[in-house]
Design an enzyme around this catalytic site. Sequence first.
Site, mmCIF file in Angstrom:
data_model
loop_
_atom_site.group_PDB
_atom_site.id
_atom_site.type_symbol
_atom_site.label_atom_id
_atom_site.label_comp_id
_atom_site.label_asym_id
_atom_site.label_seq_id
_atom_site.Cartn_x
_atom_site.Cartn_y
_atom_site.Cartn_z
ATOM 1 N N SER A 142 -36.318 -4.211 -15.058
ATOM 2 C CA SER A 142 -35.113 -3.521 -15.528
ATOM 3 C C SER A 142 -35.410 -2.068 -15.865
ATOM 4 C CB SER A 142 -34.522 -4.243 -16.731
ATOM 5 O OG SER A 142 -35.509 -4.576 -17.639
ATOM 6 N N HIS A 190 -32.912 -5.102 -8.555
ATOM 7 C CA HIS A 190 -32.571 -5.410 -9.948
ATOM 8 C C HIS A 190 -31.236 -6.159 -10.013
ATOM 9 C CE1 HIS A 190 -31.613 -3.635 -14.195
ATOM 10 N NE2 HIS A 190 -32.050 -4.874 -14.278
ATOM 11 N N GLU A 220 -28.919 -3.500 -8.169
ATOM 12 C CA GLU A 220 -29.374 -2.104 -8.227
ATOM 13 C C GLU A 220 -30.678 -2.053 -7.423
ATOM 14 O OE1 GLU A 220 -30.689 -0.716 -12.133
ATOM 15 O OE2 GLU A 220 -29.785 1.233 -11.762
ATOM 16 N N ASN A 253 -29.738 0.778 -16.821
ATOM 17 C CA ASN A 253 -30.201 0.790 -18.211
ATOM 18 C C ASN A 253 -30.268 2.177 -18.828
ATOM 19 O OD1 ASN A 253 -30.393 -1.927 -18.983
ATOM 20 N ND2 ASN A 253 -32.022 -2.150 -17.477
HETATM 21 N N1 CAA Z 1 -24.149 -19.586 -13.194
HETATM 22 C C1 CAA Z 1 -22.995 -19.800 -12.554
HETATM 23 N N2 CAA Z 1 -21.795 -19.501 -13.090
HETATM 24 C C2 CAA Z 1 -21.780 -18.983 -14.340
HETATM 25 C C3 CAA Z 1 -22.952 -18.715 -15.071
HETATM 26 C C4 CAA Z 1 -24.184 -19.044 -14.437
HETATM 27 N N3 CAA Z 1 -25.360 -18.824 -15.043
HETATM 28 N N4 CAA Z 1 -22.615 -18.173 -16.273
HETATM 29 C C5 CAA Z 1 -21.271 -18.079 -16.290
HETATM 30 N N5 CAA Z 1 -20.767 -18.564 -15.136
HETATM 31 C C6 CAA Z 1 -19.356 -18.558 -14.714
HETATM 32 C C7 CAA Z 1 -18.501 -19.562 -15.416
HETATM 33 O O1 CAA Z 1 -18.522 -20.830 -14.776
HETATM 34 C C8 CAA Z 1 -17.130 -18.921 -15.335
HETATM 35 O O2 CAA Z 1 -16.567 -19.103 -14.030
HETATM 36 P P1 CAA Z 1 -14.977 -18.868 -13.735
HETATM 37 O O3 CAA Z 1 -14.695 -17.395 -13.949
HETATM 38 O O4 CAA Z 1 -14.833 -19.273 -12.310
HETATM 39 O O5 CAA Z 1 -14.261 -19.710 -14.719
HETATM 40 C C9 CAA Z 1 -17.439 -17.437 -15.476
HETATM 41 O O6 CAA Z 1 -18.800 -17.281 -15.095
HETATM 42 C C10 CAA Z 1 -17.218 -16.972 -16.883
HETATM 43 O O7 CAA Z 1 -18.028 -17.759 -17.749
HETATM 44 P P2 CAA Z 1 -17.543 -18.373 -19.138
HETATM 45 O O8 CAA Z 1 -16.101 -18.818 -19.038
HETATM 46 O O9 CAA Z 1 -18.563 -19.359 -19.593
HETATM 47 O O10 CAA Z 1 -17.671 -17.205 -20.189
HETATM 48 P P3 CAA Z 1 -17.073 -15.756 -20.205
HETATM 49 O O11 CAA Z 1 -15.723 -15.662 -19.617
HETATM 50 O O12 CAA Z 1 -17.292 -15.344 -21.607
HETATM 51 O O13 CAA Z 1 -18.057 -14.929 -19.256
HETATM 52 C C11 CAA Z 1 -19.995 -13.680 -18.818
HETATM 53 C C12 CAA Z 1 -19.432 -14.935 -19.443
HETATM 54 C C13 CAA Z 1 -19.838 -13.750 -17.283
HETATM 55 C C14 CAA Z 1 -21.480 -13.667 -19.164
HETATM 56 C C15 CAA Z 1 -19.205 -12.425 -19.360
HETATM 57 O O14 CAA Z 1 -19.160 -12.465 -20.750
HETATM 58 C C16 CAA Z 1 -19.813 -11.120 -18.933
HETATM 59 O O15 CAA Z 1 -19.595 -10.638 -17.831
HETATM 60 N N6 CAA Z 1 -20.622 -10.515 -19.844
HETATM 61 C C17 CAA Z 1 -21.315 -9.258 -19.574
HETATM 62 C C18 CAA Z 1 -22.510 -9.557 -18.712
HETATM 63 C C19 CAA Z 1 -23.323 -8.335 -18.444
HETATM 64 O O16 CAA Z 1 -23.002 -7.214 -18.814
HETATM 65 N N7 CAA Z 1 -24.454 -8.562 -17.768
HETATM 66 C C20 CAA Z 1 -25.393 -7.494 -17.502
HETATM 67 C C21 CAA Z 1 -26.416 -7.507 -18.573
HETATM 68 S S1 CAA Z 1 -27.608 -6.258 -18.319
HETATM 69 C C22 CAA Z 1 -28.682 -6.929 -17.235
HETATM 70 O O17 CAA Z 1 -28.623 -8.059 -16.842
HETATM 71 C C23 CAA Z 1 -29.711 -6.040 -16.711
HETATM 72 C C24 CAA Z 1 -30.757 -5.539 -17.598
HETATM 73 O O18 CAA Z 1 -31.649 -4.944 -17.028
HETATM 74 C C25 CAA Z 1 -30.787 -5.634 -19.060
#
Ligand code: CAA
Length: 300
Positions: A122, A143, A155, A193
């Site tokens: 990351s 990424h 990315e 990031n």
């Molecule tokens: N595998 C498959 N499907 C998944 C899953 C997984 N691990 N996690 C969630 N889902 C699916 C769910 O089944 C659901 O599907 P539908 O839309 O078809 O119903 C959908 O994703 C949404 O999940 P939830 O209903 O459980 O929960 P939510 O609506 O609160 O969404 C989330 C969860 C997708 C995590 C959302 O909150 C989100 O987008 N959060 C921000 C995530 C983000 O910013 N990620 C980047 C982080 S930074 C990074 O990763 C890089 C780094 O270098 C630090």
Amino acid sequence: MTLTGGSISVIGAGTMGNGIAHVFAQNGFKVTIVDISLAQLDKAVANISKNLDRQVAKGTLTEEQKKTTLANIHTESNIIEGVKDAALVVEAATENVELKLKIFEQLDTYAPKSAILATNTSSISITKIAAVTNRASKVIGMHFMNPVPVMKLVEIINGYATDKEVTHTIVELSKQLGKVPCVVNDYPGFIANRILMPMINEAIYSLYEGVAGVEEIDTVMKLGMAHPMGPLQLADFVGLDVCLAILKVLHDGFGNPKYAPCPLLINMVAAGKLGVKSGEGFYVYAAGSKELVVSGRFAN
Ligand code: CAA
């Protein structure tokens, strides 16, 4: 240049490793997940199966596709065996520079000479990682974002010596996975990031300085900016230790005090409050509960 023959090896069976293996396998690639811990490998396959079940329950995947996806996944605890037939290796080990350099030395020795070596880092320099190999032109950043099966972005980071053909191959491959690739250059934090972490750090500073509470800060950003999660919840989700490590890379890499990690973040990591993975960060996490409860430390 296209990826012909061979399979995909994913190094590291943690959250990112199993998400990456999941999307490759679901899109028809043979994947080997490599990890020294057999328990971690079992846990990874169980997690992938659980996440595939969510997709089946939603009707976005059939039971048959789930079976085919799982059949495409193999596990291996020996790195020599795990990468010997790889066309592409995606390293997704812990975000630790010494560990990654050691892994890349091994990958360079044991993966076929033609294999592309990608890292899911990351924030660690792709150029630095490439420099420990004898194939810097075939080393690239790939990424993925968490949760990998859901997030559309990959990315793609060009190191100083990455060959254009290699970048093209990884761009096309990312599209084959149903993702949207974005190519960026190798400077601290890349793009994701460099922009995300100062926002998270500023949210923590706002809490630390008493401008507002946890819920207020997250609600402002969720409802005001249409972010799916507030920055403090997102920090818990990413891991506070990971956030701190990335901020240190930005701070060291640019030498600019604007990236200095907030003392509250440093304290929380020292206290072992790492977010979701440790059960507590800005919120507390009870197993099986989706309710968001502010940690007692920050309750009004
Ligand atoms: N595998 C498959 N499907 C998944 C899953 C997984 N691990 N996690 C969630 N889902 C699916 C769910 O089944 C659901 O599907 P539908 O839309 O078809 O119903 C959908 O994703 C949404 O999940 P939830 O209903 O459980 O929960 P939510 O609506 O609160 O969404 C989330 C969860 C997708 C995590 C959302 O909150 C989100 O987008 N959060 C921000 C995530 C983000 O910013 N990620 C980047 C982080 S930074 C990074 O990763 C890089 C780094 O270098 C630090």
